[in-house]
Design a protein around this motif. Sequence first.
Motif, PDB file in Angstrom:
ATOM      1  N   PRO A  33      10.223  -5.199  -1.681  1.00  0.00           N
ATOM      2  CA  PRO A  33       8.988  -5.918  -2.021  1.00  0.00           C
ATOM      3  C   PRO A  33       7.842  -4.952  -2.305  1.00  0.00           C
ATOM      4  N   TRP A  56       3.842   1.766  -5.363  1.00  0.00           N
ATOM      5  CA  TRP A  56       3.794   0.516  -4.609  1.00  0.00           C
ATOM      6  C   TRP A  56       2.623  -0.323  -5.095  1.00  0.00           C
ATOM      7  N   GLU A  60       0.118  -1.422   1.916  1.00  0.00           N
ATOM      8  CA  GLU A  60       0.746  -2.237   2.964  1.00  0.00           C
ATOM      9  C   GLU A  60       2.214  -2.521   2.650  1.00  0.00           C
ATOM     10  N   ASP A  61       2.547  -2.584   1.353  1.00  0.00           N
ATOM     11  CA  ASP A  61       3.946  -2.798   0.982  1.00  0.00           C
ATOM     12  C   ASP A  61       4.821  -1.660   1.495  1.00  0.00           C
ATOM     13  N   ASP A  64       3.640  -1.298   5.968  1.00  0.00           N
ATOM     14  CA  ASP A  64       3.818  -2.449   6.856  1.00  0.00           C
ATOM     15  C   ASP A  64       5.085  -3.252   6.542  1.00  0.00           C
ATOM     16  N   THR A  65       5.304  -3.572   5.286  1.00  0.00           N
ATOM     17  CA  THR A  65       6.424  -4.438   4.905  1.00  0.00           C
ATOM     18  C   THR A  65       7.748  -3.681   4.839  1.00  0.00           C
ATOM     19  N   PHE A  66       7.770  -2.576   4.109  1.00  0.00           N
ATOM     20  CA  PHE A  66       9.018  -1.863   3.841  1.00  0.00           C
ATOM     21  C   PHE A  66       9.814  -1.464   5.086  1.00  0.00           C
ATOM     22  N   THR A  69      12.506  -3.924   6.311  1.00  0.00           N
ATOM     23  CA  THR A  69      13.405  -4.533   5.326  1.00  0.00           C
ATOM     24  C   THR A  69      14.826  -3.973   5.398  1.00  0.00           C
TER      25      THR A  69
END
Length: 97
Positions: A33, A56, A60-61, A64-66, A69
Amino acid sequence: MIHEHALLTIGPADVERFEKAVPEAREVLLSAPGCRAVSVHRSVDLTGGYLLRVSWERIEDHLDTFPATAQATRLAELIGTCFAEPPHVVHFADEEV
């Protein structure tokens, strides 16, 4: 857009394995994402040195997100054990000064 630059140091015994894993690692990152572009460049003056550049959508991708995953887990499986030392990561803004 944020550009991650990660200086990777790969141990001599792992260079071939790392380079074989790069195409799949690139595809894994591209499926994460917020990831927009991925490139890996071999250093011409640092033995075992590579520059991983990832674009990116937002910082935050990446931060925080990666990490939570399936792509992060797979990337670690593909190339994580090749590092001779922890990657040095710096993020850059898309805007020029």
